[in-house]
Design a protein around this motif. Structure first.
Motif, mmCIF file in Angstrom:
data_model
loop_
_atom_site.group_PDB
_atom_site.id
_atom_site.type_symbol
_atom_site.label_atom_id
_atom_site.label_comp_id
_atom_site.label_asym_id
_atom_site.label_seq_id
_atom_site.Cartn_x
_atom_site.Cartn_y
_atom_site.Cartn_z
ATOM 1 N N SER A 328 0.837 -1.184 0.000
ATOM 2 C CA SER A 328 0.000 0.000 0.000
ATOM 3 C C SER A 328 0.878 1.241 0.000
ATOM 4 C CB SER A 328 -0.896 0.015 1.244
ATOM 5 O OG SER A 328 -0.105 0.192 2.411
ATOM 6 N N LEU A 329 0.288 2.374 -0.371
ATOM 7 C CA LEU A 329 1.059 3.605 -0.386
ATOM 8 C C LEU A 329 1.604 3.939 0.995
ATOM 9 C CD1 LEU A 329 -1.036 5.906 -2.735
ATOM 10 C CD2 LEU A 329 1.181 4.887 -3.202
ATOM 11 N N GLN A 330 0.816 3.607 2.009
ATOM 12 C CA GLN A 330 1.275 3.887 3.357
ATOM 13 C C GLN A 330 2.521 3.085 3.689
ATOM 14 O OE1 GLN A 330 -1.686 3.239 6.365
ATOM 15 N NE2 GLN A 330 -0.358 3.877 8.055
ATOM 16 N N ASP A 331 2.567 1.837 3.190
ATOM 17 C CA ASP A 331 3.731 0.997 3.444
ATOM 18 C C ASP A 331 4.915 1.378 2.561
ATOM 19 O OD1 ASP A 331 2.393 -0.446 5.372
ATOM 20 O OD2 ASP A 331 1.639 -1.931 3.943
ATOM 21 N N ASP A 332 4.608 1.954 1.400
ATOM 22 C CA ASP A 332 5.668 2.283 0.458
ATOM 23 C C ASP A 332 6.649 3.302 1.014
ATOM 24 O OD1 ASP A 332 4.701 0.565 -1.395
ATOM 25 O OD2 ASP A 332 3.671 2.079 -2.606
ATOM 26 N N PHE A 333 6.161 4.274 1.761
ATOM 27 C CA PHE A 333 6.977 5.405 2.166
ATOM 28 C C PHE A 333 7.556 5.174 3.560
ATOM 29 C CE2 PHE A 333 4.302 6.969 -1.169
ATOM 30 C CZ PHE A 333 5.141 7.778 -1.903
ATOM 31 N N LEU A 334 8.882 5.226 3.633
ATOM 32 C CA LEU A 334 9.576 4.952 4.891
ATOM 33 C C LEU A 334 9.714 6.211 5.728
ATOM 34 C CD1 LEU A 334 12.572 2.797 3.600
ATOM 35 C CD2 LEU A 334 10.512 1.954 4.719
ATOM 36 N N THR A 335 9.623 6.045 7.021
ATOM 37 C CA THR A 335 10.052 7.117 7.919
ATOM 38 C C THR A 335 11.562 7.015 8.069
ATOM 39 O OG1 THR A 335 9.880 5.782 9.928
ATOM 40 C CG2 THR A 335 7.878 6.923 9.167
ATOM 41 N N GLU A 336 12.171 8.045 8.637
ATOM 42 C CA GLU A 336 13.611 8.028 8.849
ATOM 43 C C GLU A 336 14.013 6.864 9.743
ATOM 44 O OE1 GLU A 336 14.683 11.827 10.349
ATOM 45 O OE2 GLU A 336 14.456 12.848 8.414
#
Length: 513
Positions: A328-336
């Motif tokens: 999902s898009l939420q999973d795609d983007f990593l936090t630092e």
């Protein structure tokens, strides 16, 4: 599912590649400001023919190529590698660098130009600076392999007929042949040095860092073979700003299906059957290659340079996840924090390998080796060198002593919601405290240079033997001759005395008679 976030991600990547090109690289038009040499039947572009201490781009021809091939591109879209001769003809110290420049793994990334597609000329900063006294490589023979295949320098005749290409008049479509490009530079180097380099550094940043992880073993083996391994290089592999953290399953798919690594004899013939099986199964990770190489070259430091936060590595993680997985898009983007934990998880693969070390920097910068910040960074950031060893000192020591350096509280941080685990504030407990002392390389064979030494010993022994024979003839033989003559005289005198005595006795006997 909203399309705005994927679009913004692609735009971010395009801007990143553009920024790299503008701030880090100088595109050379028709070789402006740089010497050119084209290898042909009549010209092998030998090292001795190159202008001392000036860069020359050598075009090897053959199957080498960039993704695009156009008269609108620099150097007409041809691939060439750059050589700067060592000062005073130095070939004992060699820096072999794999350049950076994004990645292209499908039609979308190629159309978005997320990778360099032509030869770009780097500025004379960082490891390229031939004037700054603090550069430990300023007098070395430098071979720099530009990046224009979008394949982390490992593609092998990987054809993509349906990919868009930047150059509309490309004759063959998109062909990723980065491994052939690297091998052409390595072949030239082998042909132009008389012996295995005494000091060898193989380095790479970003995509080039991934390339070093694949090429370290093949390059070292081929250069050591010049002297039949009798005098192997004192070598170092520097992996700058790409640890190989990707979504699960992505790397194996890329190297097998996109870049054709499993069928690449230039690289894979140097690795074990186990590595080949993983490659063909689509499960190969870069750490599989690094661990095997580090075991084989157990006296060679493999040195990672890693910012604790790296937005470029984060962005490429997300972009590959977006195009290659069902995340999902939420999973795609990593936090630092998620990126830091993921990068640490890769480096934890090397816990049991003493010769694999990391220099962690409390920074968000991507890449150091080819930037001025190479000389202004230490483990606390990019604008100070107060921490010892600072980055350039650490690099300078690697051929004798390698260590993992990190500034922060030591803990096993996994909870990204905890204030204690803010990325810059900690060092993972499994990754600190490594110290590795490099031993002076010794010959590993019995029938080349070591035999030359044995031959020298045999010659010395033979000379000593003949010397003693001559001394015997000149000195001892006359002495022996003297004693022989003396004995003969004594025997002769003794014989005369006996005859006289016999004569007297005979005469006496006659008188009695």
């Amino acid at each position: 599912m909203s399309s705005s976030k994927p679009l913004s991600l692609i735009l971010e990547l395009m801007l990143f590649v553009a920024a790299i090109t503008l701030t880090h690289l100088i595109t050379s038009t028709n070789g402006l400001g740089i010497n050119e040499c084209h290898i042909s039947t009549y010209n092998n572009c030998s090292l001795s023919s190159l202008t001392p201490n000036e860069r020359t781009i050598i075009f090897p021809g053959g199957d080498t190529r960039c993704i695009g091939n156009s008269s609108d591109a620099s150097f007409d879209g041809k691939f060439g590698f750059m050589v700067t001769p060592g000062v005073n003809g130095n070939t004992n110290d060699v820096l072999f660098n794999l350049a950076d420049g994004g990645a292209c793994w499908d039609k979308i990334s190629s159309a978005a130009h997320l990778c360099n597609q032509q030869v770009l000329i780097p500025k004379l900063v960082g490891i390229y600076d031939r004037v700054f006294k603090g550069n430990p490589f300023k007098d070395w023979l430098l071979v720099d392999v530009p990046y224009c295949g979008g394949d982390a320098h490992v593609g092998y005749f990987s054809e993509h007929a349906d990919w868009d290409t930047k150059f509309e008049d490309s004759e063959y479509g998109v062909v990723q042949n980065g491994a052939v490009n690297v091998q052409s530079a390595l072949d030239w180097l082998i042909d132009n040095i008389e012996k295995t380099p005494g000091n060898l550094v193989v380095s790479g940043g970003s995509a080039g860092a991934l390339g070093v992880q694949v090429w370290a073993h093949p390059i070292k083996v081929q250069l050591d073979a010049i002297d039949n391994n009798c005098f192997p290089s004192r070598a170092v592999f520097i992996i700058d700003s790409y640890v190989g953290f990707f979504p699960p399953g992505i790397q194996g798919k890329f190297v097998r299906d996109t870049w054709n690594l499993c069928e690449n004899p230039l690289v894979m013939k140097y690795y074990s059957d186990d590595v080949m099986q993983k490659c063909r199964a689509g499960t190969l990770e870069t750490y599989d290659l690094v661990k095997e190489a580090a075991s084989y070259h157990s006296n060679v430091p493999f040195a990672f340079i890693q910012s604790k936060v790296d937005s470029t590595q984060e962005t490429f993680y997300s972009s590959t996840a977006l195009t290659e997985t069902n995340m999902s898009l939420q999973d795609d983007f990593l936090t630092e924090c998620e990126f830091s934990n993921g990068a640490n998880s890769i480096l934890q693969q090397y816990t049991d390998y003493p010769n694999i070390v990391t220099y962690f920097i409390n920074s968000k910068q991507h890449m150091y080796l080819t930037y001025e910040r190479l000389y202004t960074s230490d483990a606390t950031g990019t604008k100070t060198t107060a921490f010892e060893p600072n980055l350039i000192t650490w690099i300078s020591l690697l051929n004798s002593y390698a260590s993992t350096e990190c500034v922060g509280d030591v803990r096993n941080a996994k909870d990204c919601d905890s204030e204690q685990n803010v990325t810059f504030r900690y060092c993972h407990e499994d990754l600190v405290g490594k110290k590795f002392y490099v031993h002076t390389p010794k010959g590993e064979c019995d029938d080349f240079d070591n035999n030359d030494n044995d031959d020298d010993d045999d010659k010395s022994s033979m000379l000593f033997t003949w010397t003693m024979i001559c001394i015997s003839i000149v000195v001892i033989l006359p002495i022996v001759f003297y004693f022989v003559q003396l004995i003969r005289k004594r025997n002769k005198k003794s014989s005369s005395s006996s005859t006289e005595e016999e004569a007297v006795v005979f005469d006496g006997n006659s008188d009695l008679a």
